[in-house]
Design an enzyme around this catalytic site. Structure first.
Site, PDB file in Angstrom:
ATOM      1  N   GLN A 201      13.799  52.489   0.975  1.00  0.00           N
ATOM      2  CA  GLN A 201      14.747  52.361   2.098  1.00  0.00           C
ATOM      3  C   GLN A 201      16.187  52.232   1.612  1.00  0.00           C
ATOM      4  O   GLN A 201      17.119  52.644   2.295  1.00  0.00           O
ATOM      5  CB  GLN A 201      14.387  51.122   2.949  1.00  0.00           C
ATOM      6  CG  GLN A 201      13.128  51.251   3.767  1.00  0.00           C
ATOM      7  CD  GLN A 201      11.916  50.689   3.039  1.00  0.00           C
ATOM      8  OE1 GLN A 201      11.857  50.716   1.810  1.00  0.00           O
ATOM      9  NE2 GLN A 201      10.936  50.195   3.776  1.00  0.00           N
ATOM     10  N   ASP A 242      12.813  39.737   8.073  1.00  0.00           N
ATOM     11  CA  ASP A 242      11.789  40.138   9.042  1.00  0.00           C
ATOM     12  C   ASP A 242      11.256  38.963   9.835  1.00  0.00           C
ATOM     13  O   ASP A 242      10.808  39.101  10.968  1.00  0.00           O
ATOM     14  CB  ASP A 242      10.644  40.855   8.333  1.00  0.00           C
ATOM     15  CG  ASP A 242      11.101  42.244   7.942  1.00  0.00           C
ATOM     16  OD1 ASP A 242      11.760  42.365   6.899  1.00  0.00           O
ATOM     17  OD2 ASP A 242      10.849  43.180   8.723  1.00  0.00           O
ATOM     18  N   ASN A 252      11.208  38.981   3.806  1.00  0.00           N
ATOM     19  CA  ASN A 252      11.992  40.232   3.834  1.00  0.00           C
ATOM     20  C   ASN A 252      11.323  41.206   2.872  1.00  0.00           C
ATOM     21  O   ASN A 252      10.328  40.876   2.208  1.00  0.00           O
ATOM     22  CB  ASN A 252      13.457  39.966   3.468  1.00  0.00           C
ATOM     23  CG  ASN A 252      14.342  41.174   3.763  1.00  0.00           C
ATOM     24  OD1 ASN A 252      14.260  41.757   4.848  1.00  0.00           O
ATOM     25  ND2 ASN A 252      15.156  41.591   2.813  1.00  0.00           N
ATOM     26  N   LYS A 253      11.863  42.384   2.790  1.00  0.00           N
ATOM     27  CA  LYS A 253      11.267  43.466   1.993  1.00  0.00           C
ATOM     28  C   LYS A 253      10.872  43.013   0.597  1.00  0.00           C
ATOM     29  O   LYS A 253      11.618  42.288  -0.060  1.00  0.00           O
ATOM     30  CB  LYS A 253      12.280  44.619   1.932  1.00  0.00           C
ATOM     31  CG  LYS A 253      11.847  45.852   1.183  1.00  0.00           C
ATOM     32  CD  LYS A 253      10.519  46.400   1.611  1.00  0.00           C
ATOM     33  CE  LYS A 253      10.433  46.690   3.080  1.00  0.00           C
ATOM     34  NZ  LYS A 253       9.027  46.920   3.535  1.00  0.00           N
TER      35      LYS A 253
HETATM   36  O1  MRU Z   1       9.336  47.893   6.034  1.00  0.00           O
HETATM   37  P1  MRU Z   1      10.669  47.924   6.711  1.00  0.00           P
HETATM   38  O2  MRU Z   1      11.513  49.072   6.303  1.00  0.00           O
HETATM   39  O3  MRU Z   1      10.531  47.783   8.214  1.00  0.00           O
HETATM   40  O4  MRU Z   1      11.377  46.611   6.193  1.00  0.00           O
HETATM   41  C1  MRU Z   1      12.679  46.339   6.602  1.00  0.00           C
HETATM   42  C2  MRU Z   1      13.237  45.124   5.984  1.00  0.00           C
HETATM   43  O5  MRU Z   1      12.596  44.419   5.240  1.00  0.00           O
HETATM   44  C3  MRU Z   1      14.613  44.746   6.416  1.00  0.00           C
HETATM   45  O6  MRU Z   1      15.313  44.145   5.379  1.00  0.00           O
HETATM   46  C4  MRU Z   1      14.515  43.749   7.576  1.00  0.00           C
HETATM   47  O7  MRU Z   1      13.686  44.255   8.580  1.00  0.00           O
HETATM   48  C5  MRU Z   1      15.809  43.406   8.132  1.00  0.00           C
HETATM   49  S1  MRU Z   1      16.402  44.698   9.145  1.00  0.00           S
HETATM   50  C6  MRU Z   1      17.818  44.240   9.879  1.00  0.00           C
END
Ligand code: MRU
Length: 344
Positions: A201, A242, A252-253
């Site tokens: 991402q 998240d 978070n990711k």
């Molecule tokens: O798996 P994803 O791409 O949905 O994960 C996204 C993240 O971890 C973002 O850092 C998080 O959702 C914050 S978005 C403002």
């Protein structure tokens, strides 16, 4: 950036984030099942963005059938809500948005079914608009925090992980929203974007957004963050979230916690930017957050080619938990806070 999540003429039109940065393509969704599938397959991703999408998906669910009365609508919508909720487990924004939709459904059972549907659409639109407004405030509070870090001296080099930009929120962004607002105030020299294995991402989406905005950036692999911190090249880190538990732990990711640990070691202030909808006051600690496990293919295959010997085992947790003690502050639409108790 516009047109990320659009609702027009009984269709939910999503910018297909799987095709970025090289192709701008849209996916049209006509019902709640297609919406749940789009969330699961990450046509749209990012905690606030999947919350907004699920809200529209819920409304689409209410339009899928004829209902003779409120009772039959309510029974059907319970299944719609469960289907959307199970599409991705970690981001609490999904649950938050569906709870609001469920409340709207039930708040006036005496109304004709069509009026309840109108109310659901109005609620979904309100969720989208209020998240955008929250993002803008987060940006301004975050930029003021950056002003303190720079203390009128040099412009900052900022590291971020994953994508917490307009794409992840439906507009502006949380972590990237802070960077955007701070850049507009002349505070940002360069952004270091972690590539964010395995779905990239950072490389695909964050770099796309930064390029569009004309913000100078550098793509680094996930393992490089500590190296640049050790050389004094990173002034601050800001990431999204998240789900934030009551004790302040942050999901978070995957990879975020390693960045936070390195930032702590090298005395680099580490911030989490998130709207209040990402705080889960019913979840006591990070250990209580369900971490989504995604397909092994995401790790074992790059550009449709296997990268490891046949039979190689792996795991693919999509998120990790960053301990509260590593976080300098939570940048929210209510201000920069040190504890979740300030938001309740
Ligand atoms: O798996 P994803 O791409 O949905 O994960 C996204 C993240 O971890 C973002 O850092 C998080 O959702 C914050 S978005 C403002």
């Amino acid at each position: 950036m516009d047109n990320i999540i659009n609702f027009k003429g009984l269709k939910l039109v999503l910018l297909d984030q799987r095709k970025l940065p090289f192709k701008i393509a849209y996916k049209e969704l006509k019902d709640s099942s297609q919406t749940a599938e789009a969330i699961k397959k990450m046509v749209v991703r990012g905690a606030p963005a999947i919350g907004i999408t699920a809200a529209y998906g819920y409304y689409l669910g209410s339009m899928e059938k004829e209902f003779k009365d409120f009772k039959s609508l309510k029974i059907y919508m319970e299944r719609v809500g469960e289907k959307l909720l199970s599409s991705r487990p970690t981001a609490v924004n999904l649950k938050w948005a569906l709870n609001l939709m469920g409340k709207t459904l039930k708040e006036n059972p005496g109304l004709p079914v069509d009026k309840i549907r109108d109310n659901l659409l109005e609620r979904a639109e309100y969720i989208k608009e209020s998240e955008l407004a929250a993002n803008k405030k987060i940006g301004e509070y975050g930029a003021s925090e950056f002003e303190k870090i720079s203390a009128g001296k040099n412009k900052l080099k900022v590291l971020t992980h994953c994508n917490a930009g307009a794409l992840a929120t439906g507009g502006w962004g949380t972590a990237l929203g802070v960077i955007r607002s701070a850049f507009n105030r002349g505070l940002v020299k360069e952004v270091y974007a972690d590539e964010t294995r395995p779905r990239m991402q950072g490389a695909k989406l964050t770099c796309f957004e930064l390029k569009e905005e004309g913000i100078p950036y550098k793509l680094i692999t996930d393992g490089m963050a500590g190296y640049f911190m050790s050389r004094g090249e990173i002034d601050t880190v800001v990431v999204g979230a998240d789900r934030i538990a009551l004790n302040g732990d942050v999901a978070n990711k995957i990879g975020t916690s390693m960045v936070a640990i390195a930032a702590d070691y090298y005395n680099v202030p580490f911030y989490v930017a998130a709207p209040v909808s990402t705080f889960d006051f019913n979840c006591p600690t990070g250990g209580d957050i369900v971490i989504e496990e995604r397909s092994h293919e995401e790790v074992l295959v790059i550009n449709k080619k296997k990268i490891s010997p046949e039979g190689t085992k792996t795991s693919n947790p999509a998120f990790d938990i960053t301990k509260k003690s590593l976080i300098k502050g939570y940048i929210t639409e209510k201000g920069v806070v040190k504890s979740t108790y300030e938001l309740q």
